[in-house]
Structures are given as C-alpha cells and as structure tokens.
Design an enzyme around this catalytic site. Structure first.
Site, short mmCIF file in Angstrom:
data_model
loop_
_atom_site.label_atom_id
_atom_site.label_comp_id
_atom_site.label_asym_id
_atom_site.label_seq_id
_atom_site.Cartn_x
_atom_site.Cartn_y
_atom_site.Cartn_z
N LYS A 47 0.84 -1.20 0.00
CA LYS A 47 0.00 0.00 0.00
C LYS A 47 0.88 1.25 0.00
O LYS A 47 1.98 1.23 0.53
CB LYS A 47 -0.86 0.03 1.28
CG LYS A 47 -2.01 -0.94 1.30
CD LYS A 47 -2.81 -0.76 2.56
CE LYS A 47 -3.92 -1.80 2.66
NZ LYS A 47 -4.97 -1.64 1.66
N ARG A 56 -10.57 -11.26 1.51
CA ARG A 56 -11.50 -12.23 0.93
C ARG A 56 -10.89 -13.63 0.91
O ARG A 56 -11.63 -14.61 0.96
CB ARG A 56 -11.90 -11.78 -0.49
CG ARG A 56 -10.75 -11.75 -1.47
CD ARG A 56 -11.07 -10.95 -2.70
NE ARG A 56 -11.11 -9.50 -2.43
CZ ARG A 56 -11.52 -8.60 -3.31
NH1 ARG A 56 -11.93 -8.97 -4.50
NH2 ARG A 56 -11.50 -7.32 -2.99
#
Ligand code: BES
Ligand code: MN
Ligand code: ZN
Length: 540
Positions: A313, A392
């Site tokens: 990130k 996920r």
C-alpha cells in the site's frame, strides 16, 4: 489495562423517584444534573423531570434556554453554572450547582442516543451526573444509556514503562497523569427507568468498547497469537463460552491454504515470528438447557496488520491498517455479549488471524491457491490478482470451515474488506450484500435499533464474469474496468458461503472514525457489534 478502554466505562445507577426530590447534592452525590428539553411544533418542550426541577430550583429553565437561542435539537447542550449569592441563600443552595440542559429533539430513541453521547462528552471531568430525562420507554432509556457509554469511551493510552533495570522497555498501558484527558463520570438515572433496558444497553456498549480496544491495539502488540489470547481470556470468564485456537500446523492439516498464504511472510522464512503465524480462532456461546437452539455463525476478518503484501500500500493507506481486524473484533464481541445476555441461541465467531506482510516468503500476485478443500472434496483453484485483496482469501477459508464444521442456520461475515465500500457509502454506513431480502431487512432493523446504518448493494450475478481468469477457476479480484469492487468481493465470498442463509457486511468505512463522532473518539468505532447482537436476539 490502564486508563481508558472497556475497563474504564462509567457505572449506571438507577434512582427511583422524581428529579425534584433528588437533585440535592447529598441525596444523589452529583454536582451536575442533566435535564432534557425537546423541540415540538410550538417550540421548546421541557421534559417532565425538567418541569419538576424548575420548581425546585426556582428557575424557568426552558425560558432561560430560549434566551440563548437553544432550540432543543438532539444533542444540543447548554451548561448553566448557577451563581453563588453574595448575601443570603439562593433557592438552589444544597442542590447540584451545575445544570446541564440537553436537547432531546423529537424524543425518540435515536435522539436520546445522540443526547446521551453528547452529554457524556460535556460532563468529562465533572464526576457523577444525575440525569432527569429519558424514562419515557425502555427503548428510550436503552438508547440514552447506550449513547452515554459509547460517548464516554476513551482509548487506552500507552506509555513506556521500564520493567526493571537493564530490561527492555515495553509499551504498556499506564495510569493517566494529572491533567491528562479527563474521564466521564458515572450516570445516575433518576425516575422510573426500565432496569432490563439499562442492562442490555450496558452489555452492548461494553461489547462495543471491547471491540474498540482490540481495534485500537497497536499491531506490534496485536499479533495473531496475542489476539487469540484475548479471545480465549474473554471465553474463560463466561461459563457458556468455549474457545479453540488452531495453530498453523492444524491450518495446514485442514488445508486452510489461503490463510497460510496471506500470513506466509510473517510465518515462514528468515524473519519468522511464531507469534505472528496465522491462526483460526473459534469462539462459541452455547446456551444451557436449550434444545435445538438455532446456530448463528459470524465470520470476522482478522488481519492484524494489512501492509498490502508485495502489492504494498502507499503510505497514506498504511497508516490505519492496524484496524483491519475490526470485523473479527466485532464477531468476538458479539459472541461474548450473547453469553452475557444469556441468549437462547448458539452464537459462534470464526476468526481467521494473519498479518499481511512483505518478505521473502510472501505470497505473490499470480499464485494459484486451492481454497475450500477441507476434509472432503476438491476446493476451488483461485488466482491471486493482488496481494492486497487478502481479506477475501482468509474469509473464504473461514467460510468454508464454518459451512463444513458448524452447520450454521444463519451465516454472516463482517470485514473491513474494500476501499470501494468506503467510497460508495462513506464513514457512517456499512454495506450489506446478500440475496436474502428477509435477512437484509433484519440486518437493517437490527442496526436501526442501535444507531448503526446499513445499506444494501446488489450481489449482481452478471458481475461475476469480472472474476473470470484464464489461469484458474476463479480470480480473487475483479478485472480492470468492471468497477464495483465491493460487489465483486461479495460475489467472490459467495462462492465459499455454502448456499444457505448468508450475508456479507463490509465495514471498511464505518469501522474507523477519522475525526471522531459524539459516540466515538477517533480510531476504532466497534461498528457492527450492536447490530450482530440484535440479530442474535432476533434469531432466538
Ligand atoms: N483492508 C483493505 C480495505 C480497506 C481499505 C479497509 C481502506 C479500510 C480502509 C483491503 O484488504 C484491501 O486492501 N482491499 C483492496 C482490494 C483491491 C486490491 C481489490 C482495496 O479495496 O483497495
Ligand atoms: Mn488489503
Ligand atoms: Zn485488508
């Protein structure tokens, strides 16, 4: 734990009787009395306690408020510091010298929650406050207490404490220094408040505070191991709750491959740290003596820090990623609260714990992982599209585990899953994704009851095409150009949710309060905890 945090929440006392006879400092042991004033079609509407107190004090509070421009809006406050007379006695001598007028708006639960939260902020450092409003109905009482306790919460503050000469200094919670952030005093509810409503509100607020503590916990201290320990400790103090922690070997044996892959950089290779290794925590409340209790299973994302992995990130995105286990915290808190409420329903939290780090052993974009193999049958081969879409993956493992091992009657997962959900709905609304309209409606109602707003996004089957990849059975992220990142994430999860009653909750926005609200300081909000508890109540 030191100052702040769940341990430091104010107490709530019930005092029967009318406010007018209890405002004496001696009787109620409070130097502050809070009175409610609502707004009606004809202007200010002082509550019954307010009218009573006005007689006792000899002050027309409503007229005084009106002079300052007070309009009775929910959460509006006016502090009256009553003067000391130079000569003689005032009508208020011996009475609480600080009168706080609080706007209660239209008088419903939501307005009282807001009023309670604002009140908790305004009375910081003033000791116990006697409250003379909000006894109209159990729901109003509950909302007022809930708001007050949510607003009273302050995060744990850490300091450096030397642990003996020559020992490493470690970050620790320490007592507040004088002059440091002042805390909100206890709440004395005067009138005829419903005790059960108060207890429910206390349990919900304490569970929210517990989740906030976990979310605000720094990631150097919050490892999968230490977070699992907190879950075990929470279970240990409740008779109906059992906790089980699976270590990486057991995860491997159960073929929970995605969780191991996401946590690989912390677990394997030269920088391996046993405390950082992934785990699966299962914490369960089983009501005693209830036959065929329905089983509510909550899967919560427990990424103890999300660096993004090799798809690192940017720095702005990293700063808040200690909060990426907020879904897991909400799941754990809901189970413990279900036990405290002795709900006649089984409630189980399944929390996959891992840190998404960068290292030689990191999983990579393009890796293909078999998910959902479990003990029987083949899993689905998933191509990792982006290592920052780690949530996920661990959730897919945990959903598969829940379906195979827990026989859920209702399965909910909750996660800080996508920046897309935050973009779509902002910081004060959670996303609901499900095909089950009844369940969606129940979630919205449960949230509404406790001041948590949810909005449904379509789990549109035609968007499933976005997850196709030439290299495996399923891609982990939507292909470029499709958009709808929160929806494609939901469609991905649906593949592992077993086909029964299921909903996915994306709390990437509301799990954190950047600037803070009346009901939450900056940091973790505990969003979702009270919705989950209310859902468990509805399933009972
Ligand atoms: N934990 C993040 C989602 C997130 C973002 C939560 C901002 C709270 C605030 C999640 O793991 C993530 O990185 N998602 C990616 C997915 C993308 C790579 C498909 C995202 O949303 O950008
Ligand atoms: Mn991520
Ligand atoms: Zn994440």
């Amino acid at each position: 734990m030191g100052p702040g945090g769940a341990e430091a929440l104010p107490l709530v006392r019930l005092m029967r009787g009318r406010i007018a006879s209890t405002v004496q400092v001696k009787a109620v042991n409070s130097k502050v009395v809070a009175l409610g004033i609502g707004s009606g079609p004809d202007g200010l509407e002082p509550g019954p306690g307010t009218a009573d107190a006005a007689v006792r004090y000899g002050i027309d509070f409503a007229a005084t408020a009106e002079r300052t421009g007070f309009i009775g809006k929910a959460g509006e406050t006016l502090v009256l510091e009553l003067p000391e007379l130079h000569l003689g006695a005032s009508p208020w001598s011996g009475l609480a010298p600080t009168v706080l007028l609080v706007g209660t708006g239209g008088g419903g639960p939501a307005d009282h929650r807001q009023a309670g939260a604002k009140l908790a902020r305004v009375v910081r450092g003033k000791g116990q406050v006697a409250v003379g409003f909000g006894s109209e109905s159990p729901r109003v009482t509950a909302a007022l207490v809930e708001g007050y306790l949510l607003g009273a919460y302050q995060p744990v503050r850490y300091g450096l404490a030397a642990e003996g000469v020559g020992k490493k200094r470690r970050a620790q919670a320490k007592p507040a220094a004088p002059g440091q952030a002042q805390s909100t005093g206890d709440l004395a509810l005067v009138g005829s408040h419903d005790r059960t409503a108060v207890v429910r509100a206390q349990i919900g607020a304490a569970a929210t505070a517990f989740a906030r503590d976990l979310v605000n916990w720094p990631s150097n201290l919050k490892t999968p191991a230490s977070l699992a320990d907190r879950a075990v400790a929470g279970a240990a103090t409740r008779e109906s709750v059992v906790a089980r922690v699976m270590d990486p070997d057991e995860l491997a044996a159960r073929r929970l491959n995605a969780t191991l892959a996401v946590g690989a950089a912390t677990w394997q290779g030269p920088a391996a740290d046993p405390a950082g290794a992934p785990r699966l925590v299962v914490v369960s409340h089983r009501p005693e003596g209830v036959k065929a209790a329905p089983h509510f299973v909550i899967v919560g994302k427990g990424i103890t820090f999300d660096s993004g992995g090799l798809d690192l990130k940017p720095n702005s995105g990293l700063a808040t990623m200690k909060t990426d286990m907020a879904g897991g915290a909400a799941a754990l808190a809901a189970v413990l609260a279900a036990a405290d409420l002795a709900l006649p329903v089984r409630v189980t939290a399944v929390v996959p714990l891992a840190q998404n780090s960068v290292g030689a052993a990191s999983y990579r974009p393009g890796d293909v992982i078999e998910i959902g193999a479990g003990t029987h049958g083949a899993g689905t081969l998933v191509e990792v599209g982006d290592t920052d879409a780690e949530g996920r993956l661990v959730l897919a493992d945990a959903l598969g585990y829940a379906v195979a091992e827990e026989e859920p009657d209702c399965l909910i997962d909750i996660a800080t899953l996508t920046g897309a959900a935050k973009v779509a709905l902002g910081n004060a609304t959670g996303a609901v994704l499900t095909r089950d309209s009844t369940l969606a409606a129940r979630i919205e109602e449960a949230g509404e009851e406790h001041g948590e707003r949810w909005w449904r996004l379509p789990l549109a089957p035609d968007y499933g095409e976005a997850l196709e990849t030439p290299n495996a059975e399923l891609g982990s992220i939507g292909q470029p150009g499709w958009g709808a990142g929160a929806i494609t994430a939901g469609l991905f999860l649906e593949r592992f949710a077993g086909g029964g009653r299921w909903a996915h909750l994306d709390i990437a926005g509301p799990a954190r309060a950047g600037g803070g609200h009346d009901w939450s300081p900056p940091g973790g909000t505990g969003f979702g905890v009270r919705t989950l508890i209310a859902l468990a109540e509805r399933l009972a």
